[in-house]
Design a protein around this motif. Sequence first.
Motif, PDB file in Angstrom:
ATOM      1  N   VAL A  72       0.870  -1.173   0.000  1.00 41.20           N
ATOM      2  CA  VAL A  72       0.000   0.000   0.000  1.00 41.20           C
ATOM      3  C   VAL A  72       0.909   1.225   0.000  1.00 41.20           C
ATOM      4  CG1 VAL A  72      -1.771   1.279   1.245  1.00 41.20           C
ATOM      5  CG2 VAL A  72      -1.809  -1.230   1.260  1.00 41.20           C
ATOM      6  N   SER A  73       0.630   2.140  -0.906  1.00 36.31           N
ATOM      7  CA  SER A  73       1.486   3.316  -1.058  1.00 36.31           C
ATOM      8  C   SER A  73       0.662   4.590  -0.938  1.00 36.31           C
ATOM      9  CB  SER A  73       2.159   3.262  -2.429  1.00 36.31           C
ATOM     10  OG  SER A  73       3.028   4.343  -2.597  1.00 36.31           O
ATOM     11  N   TYR A  74       1.203   5.535  -0.209  1.00 43.24           N
ATOM     12  CA  TYR A  74       0.600   6.860  -0.041  1.00 43.24           C
ATOM     13  C   TYR A  74       1.629   7.875  -0.536  1.00 43.24           C
ATOM     14  CZ  TYR A  74      -2.311   4.477   3.482  1.00 43.24           C
ATOM     15  OH  TYR A  74      -3.146   3.628   4.139  1.00 43.24           O
ATOM     16  N   VAL A  75       1.162   8.875  -1.263  1.00 41.36           N
ATOM     17  CA  VAL A  75       2.078   9.871  -1.809  1.00 41.36           C
ATOM     18  C   VAL A  75       1.476  11.258  -1.644  1.00 41.36           C
ATOM     19  CG1 VAL A  75       3.250  10.677  -3.883  1.00 41.36           C
ATOM     20  CG2 VAL A  75       2.956   8.233  -3.518  1.00 41.36           C
ATOM     21  N   ARG A  76       2.286  12.163  -1.176  1.00 35.85           N
ATOM     22  CA  ARG A  76       1.928  13.582  -1.132  1.00 35.85           C
ATOM     23  C   ARG A  76       3.093  14.325  -1.796  1.00 35.85           C
ATOM     24  NH1 ARG A  76       1.145  15.449   4.535  1.00 35.85           N
ATOM     25  NH2 ARG A  76      -0.343  13.773   4.571  1.00 35.85           N
ATOM     26  N   PRO A  77       3.132  14.321  -3.146  1.00 34.34           N
ATOM     27  CA  PRO A  77       4.296  14.860  -3.845  1.00 34.34           C
ATOM     28  C   PRO A  77       4.563  16.335  -3.588  1.00 34.34           C
ATOM     29  CG  PRO A  77       2.582  14.211  -5.406  1.00 34.34           C
ATOM     30  CD  PRO A  77       2.114  13.819  -4.048  1.00 34.34           C
ATOM     31  N   SER A  78       3.514  17.106  -3.356  1.00 32.67           N
ATOM     32  CA  SER A  78       3.729  18.538  -3.143  1.00 32.67           C
ATOM     33  C   SER A  78       4.550  18.799  -1.879  1.00 32.67           C
ATOM     34  CB  SER A  78       2.400  19.280  -3.072  1.00 32.67           C
ATOM     35  OG  SER A  78       1.654  18.838  -1.948  1.00 32.67           O
ATOM     36  N   ARG A  79       4.556  17.846  -0.945  1.00 34.06           N
ATOM     37  CA  ARG A  79       5.329  17.995   0.294  1.00 34.06           C
ATOM     38  C   ARG A  79       6.499  17.018   0.350  1.00 34.06           C
ATOM     39  NH1 ARG A  79       1.761  18.980   5.389  1.00 34.06           N
ATOM     40  NH2 ARG A  79       3.876  19.219   6.125  1.00 34.06           N
ATOM     41  N   SER A 133      10.509  11.512   3.983  1.00 33.02           N
ATOM     42  CA  SER A 133       9.930  12.840   4.184  1.00 33.02           C
ATOM     43  C   SER A 133      11.018  13.836   4.536  1.00 33.02           C
ATOM     44  CB  SER A 133       8.872  12.804   5.295  1.00 33.02           C
ATOM     45  OG  SER A 133       9.463  12.426   6.518  1.00 33.02           O
ATOM     46  N   LYS A 134      10.581  15.041   4.829  1.00 37.45           N
ATOM     47  CA  LYS A 134      11.458  16.140   5.227  1.00 37.45           C
ATOM     48  C   LYS A 134      12.610  16.332   4.237  1.00 37.45           C
ATOM     49  CE  LYS A 134      10.234  15.572   9.987  1.00 37.45           C
ATOM     50  NZ  LYS A 134      10.574  15.090  11.267  1.00 37.45           N
ATOM     51  N   PRO A 135      12.265  16.643   2.997  1.00 36.31           N
ATOM     52  CA  PRO A 135      13.318  16.833   2.010  1.00 36.31           C
ATOM     53  C   PRO A 135      14.195  18.026   2.354  1.00 36.31           C
ATOM     54  CG  PRO A 135      11.262  17.676   1.183  1.00 36.31           C
ATOM     55  CD  PRO A 135      10.955  16.993   2.501  1.00 36.31           C
ATOM     56  N   ALA A 136      15.346  18.012   1.782  1.00 36.02           N
ATOM     57  CA  ALA A 136      16.276  19.116   1.990  1.00 36.02           C
ATOM     58  C   ALA A 136      15.685  20.412   1.433  1.00 36.02           C
ATOM     59  CB  ALA A 136      17.601  18.816   1.292  1.00 36.02           C
ATOM     60  N   SER A 137      16.026  21.493   2.054  1.00 32.05           N
ATOM     61  CA  SER A 137      15.598  22.793   1.546  1.00 32.05           C
ATOM     62  C   SER A 137      16.311  23.062   0.222  1.00 32.05           C
ATOM     63  CB  SER A 137      15.959  23.887   2.550  1.00 32.05           C
ATOM     64  OG  SER A 137      17.369  24.037   2.598  1.00 32.05           O
ATOM     65  N   PHE A 138      15.850  24.067  -0.476  1.00 35.90           N
ATOM     66  CA  PHE A 138      16.474  24.437  -1.737  1.00 35.90           C
ATOM     67  C   PHE A 138      17.959  24.742  -1.525  1.00 35.90           C
ATOM     68  CE2 PHE A 138      17.875  27.711  -4.717  1.00 35.90           C
ATOM     69  CZ  PHE A 138      17.689  27.023  -5.919  1.00 35.90           C
ATOM     70  N   LEU A 139      18.284  25.449  -0.453  1.00 40.27           N
ATOM     71  CA  LEU A 139      19.685  25.803  -0.193  1.00 40.27           C
ATOM     72  C   LEU A 139      20.531  24.564   0.109  1.00 40.27           C
ATOM     73  CD1 LEU A 139      19.288  29.077   1.892  1.00 40.27           C
ATOM     74  CD2 LEU A 139      20.037  28.833  -0.484  1.00 40.27           C
ATOM     75  N   THR A 140      19.983  23.646   0.907  1.00 45.07           N
ATOM     76  CA  THR A 140      20.723  22.414   1.218  1.00 45.07           C
ATOM     77  C   THR A 140      20.932  21.606  -0.045  1.00 45.07           C
ATOM     78  OG1 THR A 140      19.759  22.365   3.425  1.00 45.07           O
ATOM     79  CG2 THR A 140      20.703  20.309   2.617  1.00 45.07           C
ATOM     80  N   TYR A 141      19.904  21.490  -0.866  1.00 43.22           N
ATOM     81  CA  TYR A 141      20.019  20.750  -2.121  1.00 43.22           C
ATOM     82  C   TYR A 141      21.061  21.405  -3.034  1.00 43.22           C
ATOM     83  CZ  TYR A 141      18.584  17.831  -6.011  1.00 43.22           C
ATOM     84  OH  TYR A 141      18.573  16.920  -7.029  1.00 43.22           O
ATOM     85  N   ALA A 142      21.021  22.731  -3.127  1.00 38.12           N
ATOM     86  CA  ALA A 142      21.990  23.458  -3.963  1.00 38.12           C
ATOM     87  C   ALA A 142      23.413  23.219  -3.456  1.00 38.12           C
ATOM     88  CB  ALA A 142      21.658  24.945  -3.975  1.00 38.12           C
ATOM     89  N   TYR A 143      23.600  23.239  -2.130  1.00 38.05           N
ATOM     90  CA  TYR A 143      24.914  22.973  -1.542  1.00 38.05           C
ATOM     91  C   TYR A 143      25.416  21.587  -1.957  1.00 38.05           C
ATOM     92  CZ  TYR A 143      28.338  21.531   1.929  1.00 38.05           C
ATOM     93  OH  TYR A 143      29.454  21.033   2.536  1.00 38.05           O
ATOM     94  N   HIS A 144      24.567  20.569  -1.822  1.00 36.61           N
ATOM     95  CA  HIS A 144      24.973  19.202  -2.167  1.00 36.61           C
ATOM     96  C   HIS A 144      25.180  19.046  -3.672  1.00 36.61           C
ATOM     97  CE1 HIS A 144      24.888  17.484   1.802  1.00 36.61           C
ATOM     98  NE2 HIS A 144      23.703  18.016   2.011  1.00 36.61           N
ATOM     99  N   TYR A 145      24.426  19.777  -4.457  1.00 37.11           N
ATOM    100  CA  TYR A 145      24.621  19.759  -5.903  1.00 37.11           C
ATOM    101  C   TYR A 145      26.014  20.282  -6.251  1.00 37.11           C
ATOM    102  CZ  TYR A 145      24.285  21.204 -10.773  1.00 37.11           C
ATOM    103  OH  TYR A 145      24.534  21.387 -12.110  1.00 37.11           O
ATOM    104  N   LEU A 146      26.350  21.442  -5.687  1.00 37.20           N
ATOM    105  CA  LEU A 146      27.676  22.020  -5.964  1.00 37.20           C
ATOM    106  C   LEU A 146      28.793  21.122  -5.445  1.00 37.20           C
ATOM    107  CD1 LEU A 146      27.025  25.796  -5.219  1.00 37.20           C
ATOM    108  CD2 LEU A 146      27.503  24.724  -7.434  1.00 37.20           C
ATOM    109  N   GLU A 163      14.507   8.950   6.040  1.00 40.91           N
ATOM    110  CA  GLU A 163      13.813   7.684   5.853  1.00 40.91           C
ATOM    111  C   GLU A 163      13.557   7.052   7.212  1.00 40.91           C
ATOM    112  OE1 GLU A 163      14.520   3.185   4.145  1.00 40.91           O
ATOM    113  OE2 GLU A 163      15.612   4.811   3.185  1.00 40.91           O
ATOM    114  N   VAL A 164      12.328   6.578   7.400  1.00 38.45           N
ATOM    115  CA  VAL A 164      11.959   5.875   8.622  1.00 38.45           C
ATOM    116  C   VAL A 164      11.497   4.489   8.180  1.00 38.45           C
ATOM    117  CG1 VAL A 164      10.352   5.773  10.571  1.00 38.45           C
ATOM    118  CG2 VAL A 164      11.274   7.983   9.812  1.00 38.45           C
ATOM    119  N   ARG A 165      12.004   3.444   8.846  1.00 37.15           N
ATOM    120  CA  ARG A 165      11.639   2.075   8.508  1.00 37.15           C
ATOM    121  C   ARG A 165      11.356   1.319   9.801  1.00 37.15           C
ATOM    122  NH1 ARG A 165      14.081  -1.515   4.112  1.00 37.15           N
ATOM    123  NH2 ARG A 165      14.859   0.498   3.455  1.00 37.15           N
TER     124      ARG A 165
END
Length: 168
Positions: A72-79, A133-146, A163-165
């Motif tokens: 069973v899968s639940y998705v809230r892509p906007s968040r 959940s709790k994706p990185a902010s835009f700034l954190t993502y940009a930092y890891h990209y660079l 990730e929670v398991r």
Amino acid sequence: MTSAEDRKKVDEIWKLVKHEHSAVLVSIRKDGSLDSIPMGCVQSDFDGRLWFLTFKDNPRLSEIGENDHVLVSYVRPSRYEFVSMSGCARIVDDRAKVRALWREGFSVWFPDGPESPNIALIEIDVKTAKSWSKPASFLTYAYHYLQAKLTGRSPSPEQIVQEVRVHF
């Protein structure tokens, strides 16, 4: 599931989906292929089992009879929130449980109410639950990209998303 830490994980996962109105149920067909169908969520709390109301002539019921392993899968892509629960399903014929889970909105599908002879219950005994959940902010993502571009090394997944398991 025995530890307080596991109970906390389960509560965290349930918090992500308890107000969702739909999920995707993935079952295994007789030929071994996977099939999915949107299903309405019918419960307000979680005790290690998921419940779905469906029609007695739903093809999933025969699939579950042949192979009870489901996802069973639940998705809230906007968040950027994703939950996956896998386990074993069974068909339950229990009018008291139907009445306990019943909400007036189900009358769209079952105009005769909770006593409708066409209602079947699917109970899923969850064995594993995971959430992202709790994706990185835009700034954190940009930092890891660079950092990845400069060093040629990717960040670890836990640096980008939580990730929670939990296993039951």
